[in-house]
Design a protein around this motif. Structure first.
Motif, PDB file in Angstrom:
ATOM      1  N   GLU A  36     -52.134   0.291  17.085  1.00 19.53           N
ATOM      2  CA  GLU A  36     -53.063  -0.949  16.892  1.00 19.53           C
ATOM      3  C   GLU A  36     -53.528  -1.237  17.967  1.00 19.53           C
ATOM      4  O   GLU A  36     -54.710  -1.863  17.904  1.00 19.53           O
ATOM      5  CB  GLU A  36     -52.335  -1.915  15.728  1.00 19.53           C
ATOM      6  N   LEU A  37     -52.847  -1.326  19.121  1.00 20.33           N
ATOM      7  CA  LEU A  37     -53.217  -1.993  20.296  1.00 20.33           C
ATOM      8  C   LEU A  37     -53.611  -0.944  21.524  1.00 20.33           C
ATOM      9  O   LEU A  37     -53.990  -1.535  22.486  1.00 20.33           O
ATOM     10  CB  LEU A  37     -52.157  -2.985  20.825  1.00 20.33           C
ATOM     11  N   SER A  38     -53.388   0.205  21.229  1.00 20.96           N
ATOM     12  CA  SER A  38     -53.467   1.211  22.532  1.00 20.96           C
ATOM     13  C   SER A  38     -52.588   0.930  23.758  1.00 20.96           C
ATOM     14  O   SER A  38     -53.021   0.888  24.670  1.00 20.96           O
ATOM     15  CB  SER A  38     -54.878   1.343  22.852  1.00 20.96           C
ATOM     16  N   VAL A  39     -51.486   0.508  23.241  1.00 19.82           N
ATOM     17  CA  VAL A  39     -50.332   0.380  24.309  1.00 19.82           C
ATOM     18  C   VAL A  39     -49.222   1.219  24.369  1.00 19.82           C
ATOM     19  O   VAL A  39     -48.845   1.830  23.303  1.00 19.82           O
ATOM     20  CB  VAL A  39     -49.806  -1.155  24.376  1.00 19.82           C
ATOM     21  N   ASP A  40     -48.460   1.514  25.467  1.00 19.66           N
ATOM     22  CA  ASP A  40     -47.513   2.305  25.510  1.00 19.66           C
ATOM     23  C   ASP A  40     -46.345   1.984  25.350  1.00 19.66           C
ATOM     24  O   ASP A  40     -45.261   1.497  26.162  1.00 19.66           O
ATOM     25  CB  ASP A  40     -47.453   2.905  27.063  1.00 19.66           C
ATOM     26  N   PHE A  41     -45.770   1.779  23.935  1.00 12.82           N
ATOM     27  CA  PHE A  41     -44.384   1.526  23.693  1.00 12.82           C
ATOM     28  C   PHE A  41     -43.873   1.915  22.401  1.00 12.82           C
ATOM     29  O   PHE A  41     -44.855   2.310  21.589  1.00 12.82           O
ATOM     30  CB  PHE A  41     -44.239  -0.185  23.661  1.00 12.82           C
ATOM     31  N   GLU A  42     -42.699   2.148  21.940  1.00 18.63           N
ATOM     32  CA  GLU A  42     -42.253   2.729  20.877  1.00 18.63           C
ATOM     33  C   GLU A  42     -41.969   1.553  19.652  1.00 18.63           C
ATOM     34  O   GLU A  42     -41.500   0.464  20.231  1.00 18.63           O
ATOM     35  CB  GLU A  42     -40.845   3.329  20.923  1.00 18.63           C
ATOM     36  N   GLY A  43     -42.387   1.899  18.566  1.00 17.45           N
ATOM     37  CA  GLY A  43     -42.069   0.868  17.620  1.00 17.45           C
ATOM     38  C   GLY A  43     -43.189  -0.253  17.486  1.00 17.45           C
ATOM     39  O   GLY A  43     -44.115  -0.321  17.893  1.00 17.45           O
ATOM     40  N   LYS A  44     -42.588  -1.287  16.934  1.00 11.43           N
ATOM     41  CA  LYS A  44     -43.222  -2.381  16.612  1.00 11.43           C
ATOM     42  C   LYS A  44     -42.769  -3.627  17.502  1.00 11.43           C
ATOM     43  O   LYS A  44     -41.667  -3.666  18.106  1.00 11.43           O
ATOM     44  CB  LYS A  44     -43.211  -2.909  15.014  1.00 11.43           C
ATOM     45  N   ARG A  45     -43.761  -4.441  17.868  1.00 16.29           N
ATOM     46  CA  ARG A  45     -43.753  -5.470  18.780  1.00 16.29           C
ATOM     47  C   ARG A  45     -43.968  -6.776  18.012  1.00 16.29           C
ATOM     48  O   ARG A  45     -45.136  -6.821  17.404  1.00 16.29           O
ATOM     49  CB  ARG A  45     -44.167  -5.604  20.051  1.00 16.29           C
ATOM     50  N   LYS A  46     -43.418  -7.795  18.507  1.00  9.76           N
ATOM     51  CA  LYS A  46     -44.000  -9.178  18.070  1.00  9.76           C
ATOM     52  C   LYS A  46     -45.580  -9.400  18.636  1.00  9.76           C
ATOM     53  O   LYS A  46     -45.553  -9.010  19.484  1.00  9.76           O
ATOM     54  CB  LYS A  46     -42.857 -10.569  18.277  1.00  9.76           C
ATOM     55  N   LEU A  47     -46.276 -10.361  17.927  1.00 11.51           N
ATOM     56  CA  LEU A  47     -47.502 -10.590  18.377  1.00 11.51           C
ATOM     57  C   LEU A  47     -47.337 -11.168  19.924  1.00 11.51           C
ATOM     58  O   LEU A  47     -48.145 -11.060  20.806  1.00 11.51           O
ATOM     59  CB  LEU A  47     -48.538 -11.434  17.625  1.00 11.51           C
ATOM     60  N   TYR A  48     -46.290 -12.054  19.930  1.00 11.58           N
ATOM     61  CA  TYR A  48     -46.217 -12.798  21.251  1.00 11.58           C
ATOM     62  C   TYR A  48     -44.588 -13.480  21.306  1.00 11.58           C
ATOM     63  O   TYR A  48     -44.037 -13.470  20.142  1.00 11.58           O
ATOM     64  CB  TYR A  48     -46.910 -13.941  21.587  1.00 11.58           C
ATOM     65  N   THR A  49     -44.155 -13.672  22.477  1.00  9.35           N
ATOM     66  CA  THR A  49     -43.002 -14.006  22.659  1.00  9.35           C
ATOM     67  C   THR A  49     -43.067 -15.122  23.795  1.00  9.35           C
ATOM     68  O   THR A  49     -44.133 -14.994  24.670  1.00  9.35           O
ATOM     69  CB  THR A  49     -41.959 -13.309  23.143  1.00  9.35           C
ATOM     70  N   SER A  50     -42.397 -16.351  23.842  1.00 10.39           N
ATOM     71  CA  SER A  50     -42.380 -17.149  25.030  1.00 10.39           C
ATOM     72  C   SER A  50     -41.015 -17.447  25.474  1.00 10.39           C
ATOM     73  O   SER A  50     -40.315 -17.864  24.609  1.00 10.39           O
ATOM     74  CB  SER A  50     -43.154 -18.380  24.347  1.00 10.39           C
ATOM     75  N   ILE A  51     -40.918 -18.026  26.734  1.00 12.30           N
ATOM     76  CA  ILE A  51     -39.910 -18.412  27.396  1.00 12.30           C
ATOM     77  C   ILE A  51     -40.015 -19.493  28.370  1.00 12.30           C
ATOM     78  O   ILE A  51     -41.040 -19.650  28.646  1.00 12.30           O
ATOM     79  CB  ILE A  51     -38.832 -17.295  28.066  1.00 12.30           C
ATOM     80  N   TYR A  52     -39.102 -20.369  28.459  1.00 13.49           N
ATOM     81  CA  TYR A  52     -38.817 -21.337  29.693  1.00 13.49           C
ATOM     82  C   TYR A  52     -38.405 -20.603  30.880  1.00 13.49           C
ATOM     83  O   TYR A  52     -37.400 -19.343  30.371  1.00 13.49           O
ATOM     84  CB  TYR A  52     -37.935 -22.594  29.499  1.00 13.49           C
ATOM     85  N   PHE A  53     -38.879 -20.462  31.853  1.00 18.00           N
ATOM     86  CA  PHE A  53     -38.143 -19.650  33.199  1.00 18.00           C
ATOM     87  C   PHE A  53     -37.924 -20.699  34.386  1.00 18.00           C
ATOM     88  O   PHE A  53     -39.191 -21.268  34.697  1.00 18.00           O
ATOM     89  CB  PHE A  53     -39.113 -18.732  33.632  1.00 18.00           C
ATOM     90  N   LEU A  54     -36.818 -20.710  34.948  1.00 15.47           N
ATOM     91  CA  LEU A  54     -36.585 -21.769  35.990  1.00 15.47           C
ATOM     92  C   LEU A  54     -36.162 -20.916  37.003  1.00 15.47           C
ATOM     93  O   LEU A  54     -35.148 -19.883  36.929  1.00 15.47           O
ATOM     94  CB  LEU A  54     -35.491 -22.700  35.634  1.00 15.47           C
ATOM     95  N   LEU A  55     -36.438 -20.949  38.132  1.00 10.99           N
ATOM     96  CA  LEU A  55     -36.407 -20.327  39.599  1.00 10.99           C
ATOM     97  C   LEU A  55     -36.088 -21.297  40.671  1.00 10.99           C
ATOM     98  O   LEU A  55     -36.700 -22.088  40.988  1.00 10.99           O
ATOM     99  CB  LEU A  55     -37.398 -19.454  39.938  1.00 10.99           C
ATOM    100  N   GLY A  56     -34.988 -21.156  41.221  1.00 11.92           N
ATOM    101  CA  GLY A  56     -34.538 -22.127  42.420  1.00 11.92           C
ATOM    102  C   GLY A  56     -35.065 -21.534  43.550  1.00 11.92           C
ATOM    103  O   GLY A  56     -35.343 -20.093  43.586  1.00 11.92           O
ATOM    104  N   SER A  57     -35.343 -22.417  44.774  1.00 10.97           N
ATOM    105  CA  SER A  57     -35.967 -21.887  45.894  1.00 10.97           C
ATOM    106  C   SER A  57     -34.944 -20.915  46.920  1.00 10.97           C
ATOM    107  O   SER A  57     -35.332 -20.335  47.685  1.00 10.97           O
ATOM    108  CB  SER A  57     -36.126 -23.021  46.977  1.00 10.97           C
ATOM    109  N   ASN A  58     -33.766 -20.922  46.292  1.00 13.36           N
ATOM    110  CA  ASN A  58     -32.967 -19.784  47.213  1.00 13.36           C
ATOM    111  C   ASN A  58     -32.771 -18.519  46.344  1.00 13.36           C
ATOM    112  O   ASN A  58     -31.916 -17.724  46.664  1.00 13.36           O
ATOM    113  CB  ASN A  58     -31.499 -20.376  47.166  1.00 13.36           C
ATOM    114  N   ASP A  59     -33.403 -18.453  45.256  1.00 10.46           N
ATOM    115  CA  ASP A  59     -33.524 -17.180  44.587  1.00 10.46           C
ATOM    116  C   ASP A  59     -35.024 -16.569  44.300  1.00 10.46           C
ATOM    117  O   ASP A  59     -35.845 -17.483  44.944  1.00 10.46           O
ATOM    118  CB  ASP A  59     -32.849 -17.379  43.141  1.00 10.46           C
ATOM    119  N   VAL A  60     -35.063 -15.362  44.130  1.00 11.23           N
ATOM    120  CA  VAL A  60     -36.410 -14.776  43.786  1.00 11.23           C
ATOM    121  C   VAL A  60     -36.279 -14.315  42.274  1.00 11.23           C
ATOM    122  O   VAL A  60     -35.342 -13.832  41.767  1.00 11.23           O
ATOM    123  CB  VAL A  60     -36.768 -13.833  44.827  1.00 11.23           C
TER     124      VAL A  60
END
Length: 173
Positions: free
Chosen positions: A38-62
């Motif tokens: 339906e979307l002309s993308v390269d993955f197998e099976g179905k995907r949710k339309l979107y997912t969302s996360i919080y992401f926290l990164l400290g200055s001593n990490d990447v």
């Protein structure tokens, strides 16, 4: 408003360690799904339309260099500005500053196009960045690819400095 530290957000938001570095928690996901056809993308099976996360990164990490098969929108929430490092599908390197100081070239939102190799680092020392990331079509770990320094240097030797900073020497087990 009281300034909080990284541990405050990790604890209050229930964040867990992320394989790319930093901490995360899935916050929202679409109830609807779509297929690759339906979307002309390269993955197998179905995907949710979107997912969302919080992401926290400290200055001593990447956030180590990785690639997704979907677009990812980043949203600034708190802490220091975040630099999003992107090697696009054409091998071009770009830096995006995620933050609220518009006069300093920062933006509250950044788009990382699908199939880009990207990672992030906190701009200031001794602090952290709290951001949100929405992936569409939705994130699945099977669409997540981490890279070693050797893999990226073989393809993009012109970006050696950032590759040495953001790519794993060896992928952790």
């Amino acid at each position: 408003m009281k300034q909080h530290d990284a541990q405050y957000y990790v604890s209050k938001l229930g964040l867990d360690p992320h394989p790319e570095g930093g901490y995360y928690k899935r916050t929202f996901e679409s109830e609807e799904q779509t297929s690759a056809q339906e979307l002309s993308v390269d993955f197998e099976g179905k995907r949710k339309l979107y997912t969302s996360i919080y992401f926290l990164l400290g200055s001593n990490d990447v956030s180590h260099f990785h690639r997704l098969k979907s677009d990812e929108l980043w949203y600034y929430h708190a802490g220091s500005p975040l630099t999003v490092h992107v090697i696009d599908e054409h091998g071009e390197y770009k830096e995006y500053k995620l933050g609220l100081n518009l006069d300093n070239g920062e933006s509250p939102q950044v788009l990382v196009p699908k199939n880009s190799i990207f990672g992030s680092s906190v701009t200031d020392e001794d602090t952290f960045s709290l951001v949100g990331c929405m992936v569409s079509p939705g994130f699945e770990f099977q669409d997540f690819e981490l890279f070693t320094q050797d893999e990226l240097l073989a393809e993009y030797p012109q970006h050696k400095d950032v590759i040495m900073k953001l790519a794993y020497e060896a992928i952790p087990v």
